[in-house]
Design a protein around this motif. Structure first.
Motif, PDB file in Angstrom:
ATOM      1  N   ASP A   1      12.487  -4.835  -3.528  1.00  0.00           N
ATOM      2  CA  ASP A   1      12.418  -5.968  -4.454  1.00  0.00           C
ATOM      3  C   ASP A   1      11.377  -6.957  -3.919  1.00  0.00           C
ATOM      4  O   ASP A   1      11.678  -7.802  -3.071  1.00  0.00           O
ATOM      5  N   ILE A   2      10.145  -6.856  -4.402  1.00  0.00           N
ATOM      6  CA  ILE A   2       9.030  -7.658  -3.887  1.00  0.00           C
ATOM      7  C   ILE A   2       9.297  -9.148  -4.047  1.00  0.00           C
ATOM      8  O   ILE A   2       9.085  -9.940  -3.111  1.00  0.00           O
ATOM      9  N   ASP A   3       9.756  -9.562  -5.205  1.00  0.00           N
ATOM     10  CA  ASP A   3      10.008 -10.986  -5.455  1.00  0.00           C
ATOM     11  C   ASP A   3      11.049 -11.541  -4.486  1.00  0.00           C
ATOM     12  O   ASP A   3      10.880 -12.626  -3.930  1.00  0.00           O
ATOM     13  N   ALA A   4      12.124 -10.802  -4.299  1.00  0.00           N
ATOM     14  CA  ALA A   4      13.167 -11.259  -3.385  1.00  0.00           C
ATOM     15  C   ALA A   4      12.653 -11.295  -1.948  1.00  0.00           C
ATOM     16  O   ALA A   4      12.975 -12.216  -1.183  1.00  0.00           O
ATOM     17  N   MET A   5      11.842 -10.326  -1.565  1.00  0.00           N
ATOM     18  CA  MET A   5      11.275 -10.293  -0.213  1.00  0.00           C
ATOM     19  C   MET A   5      10.422 -11.530   0.042  1.00  0.00           C
ATOM     20  O   MET A   5      10.492 -12.148   1.119  1.00  0.00           O
TER      21      MET A   5
ATOM     22  N   ASN B   1       8.646  -1.286   7.335  1.00  0.00           N
ATOM     23  CA  ASN B   1       8.522  -0.642   6.024  1.00  0.00           C
ATOM     24  C   ASN B   1       8.306  -1.691   4.937  1.00  0.00           C
ATOM     25  O   ASN B   1       7.531  -1.480   3.997  1.00  0.00           O
ATOM     26  N   GLY B   2       8.994  -2.823   5.052  1.00  0.00           N
ATOM     27  CA  GLY B   2       8.815  -3.893   4.075  1.00  0.00           C
ATOM     28  C   GLY B   2       7.424  -4.486   4.123  1.00  0.00           C
ATOM     29  O   GLY B   2       6.805  -4.751   3.080  1.00  0.00           O
ATOM     30  N   LEU B   3       6.901  -4.679   5.326  1.00  0.00           N
ATOM     31  CA  LEU B   3       5.545  -5.216   5.468  1.00  0.00           C
ATOM     32  C   LEU B   3       4.509  -4.242   4.905  1.00  0.00           C
ATOM     33  O   LEU B   3       3.557  -4.649   4.231  1.00  0.00           O
ATOM     34  N   ASN B   4       4.699  -2.958   5.192  1.00  0.00           N
ATOM     35  CA  ASN B   4       3.778  -1.953   4.651  1.00  0.00           C
ATOM     36  C   ASN B   4       3.825  -1.922   3.123  1.00  0.00           C
ATOM     37  O   ASN B   4       2.799  -1.738   2.457  1.00  0.00           O
ATOM     38  N   LEU B   5       5.019  -2.108   2.566  1.00  0.00           N
ATOM     39  CA  LEU B   5       5.143  -2.151   1.102  1.00  0.00           C
ATOM     40  C   LEU B   5       4.403  -3.336   0.534  1.00  0.00           C
ATOM     41  O   LEU B   5       3.705  -3.234  -0.510  1.00  0.00           O
TER      42      LEU B   5
ATOM     43  N   ILE C   1       1.799  -4.863   1.843  1.00  0.00           N
ATOM     44  CA  ILE C   1       0.359  -4.601   1.954  1.00  0.00           C
ATOM     45  C   ILE C   1      -0.105  -3.688   0.817  1.00  0.00           C
ATOM     46  O   ILE C   1      -1.132  -3.926   0.177  1.00  0.00           O
ATOM     47  N   LYS C   2       0.681  -2.643   0.561  1.00  0.00           N
ATOM     48  CA  LYS C   2       0.330  -1.681  -0.483  1.00  0.00           C
ATOM     49  C   LYS C   2       0.332  -2.322  -1.872  1.00  0.00           C
ATOM     50  O   LYS C   2      -0.582  -2.078  -2.674  1.00  0.00           O
ATOM     51  N   GLU C   3       1.328  -3.149  -2.155  1.00  0.00           N
ATOM     52  CA  GLU C   3       1.489  -3.698  -3.490  1.00  0.00           C
ATOM     53  C   GLU C   3       0.570  -4.882  -3.765  1.00  0.00           C
ATOM     54  O   GLU C   3       0.161  -5.115  -4.910  1.00  0.00           O
ATOM     55  N   LEU C   4       0.212  -5.640  -2.715  1.00  0.00           N
ATOM     56  CA  LEU C   4      -0.517  -6.884  -2.924  1.00  0.00           C
ATOM     57  C   LEU C   4      -1.973  -6.843  -2.504  1.00  0.00           C
ATOM     58  O   LEU C   4      -2.708  -7.791  -2.721  1.00  0.00           O
ATOM     59  N   SER C   5      -2.398  -5.741  -1.904  1.00  0.00           N
ATOM     60  CA  SER C   5      -3.803  -5.668  -1.464  1.00  0.00           C
ATOM     61  C   SER C   5      -4.699  -5.171  -2.593  1.00  0.00           C
ATOM     62  O   SER C   5      -4.236  -4.591  -3.560  1.00  0.00           O
TER      63      SER C   5
END
Length: 448
Positions: free
Chosen positions: A402-406, A438-442, A444-448
């Motif tokens: 959940d990107i928003d919650a993160m 894993n959350g940080l990698n997600l 990077i993947k979603e926001l880069s």
């Protein structure tokens, strides 16, 4: 110097075997290695082959997507191995030293004589740039980014941590040169954090804002210090650099070539004489531990016992590590261990009677004392995370992707080491550090 920032949440894990303040020059190792696995979010592109001759500062590999970021040889000699893992992933590039110390020359100078672009060019060319990490994400900084600040933690509060006041006592001029160079290159303020109650030589540093922290671990984590000095908001970037690496930057640029010397602490209950060793970046640990380890089944950890990497006796020190920990393997099963009085067992609660001796040092091993199970909502994590985040909720948001919650729960402010104590105290044995990465990698993947 600013007022003391007092950290109340956290946990000091007192372990037997802290390094004594004695410095030995390690017997020169024949083998050195730079390991791409030490760097998050890196896809390496190999620049050398086996049997190639290299000098100090010769590029071994580079970032495939940011080729200006190079990783260079700490010694001169010959490439003797490129070890690979699954799917031919590069694990390490191994160099056999010829003992000649032939170097690649760069333009030497100081912050007074070099321009900001020249400083950056030298850091990239010498292979010193990977020492600069960025928050959020805890990855190598983007050379094109402009940080709002640079943070340097002048102390480490982890178990068996090296004493940077001792390590840097004769390197103050190099440390100051590194501060000046980083400040000029970035155009951002530099923050240096020091421990309360210690007469650190870094108190003499100029051209930096000094801060003092008191309290249990993780008070020495740079992420905790950033949180209390200048929290990171969405869209902001800060850089972090280790104290010994700052001195290496200053020393190398002043001399015009890479000087990859560093001081490493050998510590732990299984070390006969815990002490400091002067060695070279990426050294094989074989010579450091020779004839100084007790008999028995032990674990070698590059780094501290909470966040370090398990390595073998013939392996190499990690790129960012100034500590080699040696503790017993927990290769045993203890029937009804939880039901015994536990006078000699470390506990974070009053489960065992050991709480009556709070200053006792323990010979801890690697035994989990249990297995992984579902999250238990007990408030354990909140007691050891001195940040305004909700640890369990953040971990669950990551698991749910959940990107928003993160974002709302503070993912930009943390990296793995900030959750290491959560993993240590966890009743459920949850691998919190892996979840955070894993959350940080997600992100990077979603926001880069």
């Amino acid at each position: 110097m600013s007022e003391v920032v007092k950290i109340k949440k956290g946990l000091d894990i007192k372990m037997v075997g802290k390094a004594e303040h004695t410095l030995q020059v390690s017997k020169s190792s024949d083998l050195f290695a730079i390991k791409p696995t030490d760097f998050h979010n890196l896809t390496p592109k190999l620049l050398v082959r086996v049997d190639d001759e290299v000098k100090v500062g010769t590029a071994l590999f580079q970032d495939k997507y940011r080729p200006e970021i190079k990783f260079t040889s700490p010694v001169s000699g010959k490439v003797v191995a490129v070890n690979r893992g699954e799917r031919r992933r590069i694990l390490e590039v191994v160099i056999e030293s010829d003992g000649k110390h032939d170097v690649l020359e760069f333009k030497k100078g100081s912050a007074a004589t070099l321009s900001a672009d020249e400083i950056k060019e030298n850091l990239l060319g010498m292979g010193l740039w990977p020492f600069i990490k960025q928050r959020p994400y805890g990855i190598i900084a983007n050379p094109e980014s402009k940080p709002k600040a640079i943070f340097i933690s002048g102390f480490d509060s982890a178990p068996l941590a090296p004493d940077y006041a001792f390590i840097l006592k004769d390197q103050l001029s190099s440390f100051q040169a590194g501060i000046d160079l980083l400040a000029k290159m970035s155009g951002a303020p530099v923050h240096v954090s020091l421990p309360a109650g210690q007469d650190s030589p870094l108190k003499q540093v100029k051209n930096a804002k000094l801060h003092t922290f008191a309290g249990p671990h993780p008070a020495g984590n740079v992420g905790i210090q950033i949180h209390h000095i200048a929290p990171i908001n969405k869209g902001e970037t800060v850089w972090t650099v280790g104290p010994q690496e700052v001195a290496m930057i200053g020393r190398s640029l002043e001399n015009g070539h890479l000087i990859a010397e560093k001081i490493v602490a050998l510590a732990g209950s299984e070390v006969i004489k815990p002490q400091y060793y002067k060695t070279t970046l990426g050294t094989s640990i074989k010579e450091i531990v020779a004839a100084n380890i007790k008999e028995g089944n032990v674990r070698y950890i590059s780094g501290n016992v909470l966040t370090g990497t398990k390595i073998s006796k013939s392996n190499f020190l990690g790129f960012y590590d100034s500590l080699l920990s040696v503790i017993p393997e927990g290769d045993y099963y203890e029937l009804f261990g939880w039901a015994l009085p536990g006078f000699g067992k470390f506990s974070t609660s009053r489960t065992f009677f050991s709480w009556l001796t709070p200053n006792k040092e323990y010979r801890l091993d690697t035994n989990y004392h249990g297995g992984e199970r579902a999250f238990v909502m007990s408030g354990e994590y909140n007691k050891v995370v001195p940040m305004e985040v909700m640890p369990v909720q953040l971990l669950k948001a990551i698991l749910a992707e959940d990107i928003d919650a993160m974002e709302q729960l503070g993912i930009y402010e943390v990296i793995e080491e900030d959750f290491a104590l959560c993993e240590f105290v966890c009743t459920s044995k949850i691998d919190s550090q892996e979840i955070i990465r894993n959350g940080l990698n997600l992100m990077i993947k979603e926001l880069s």
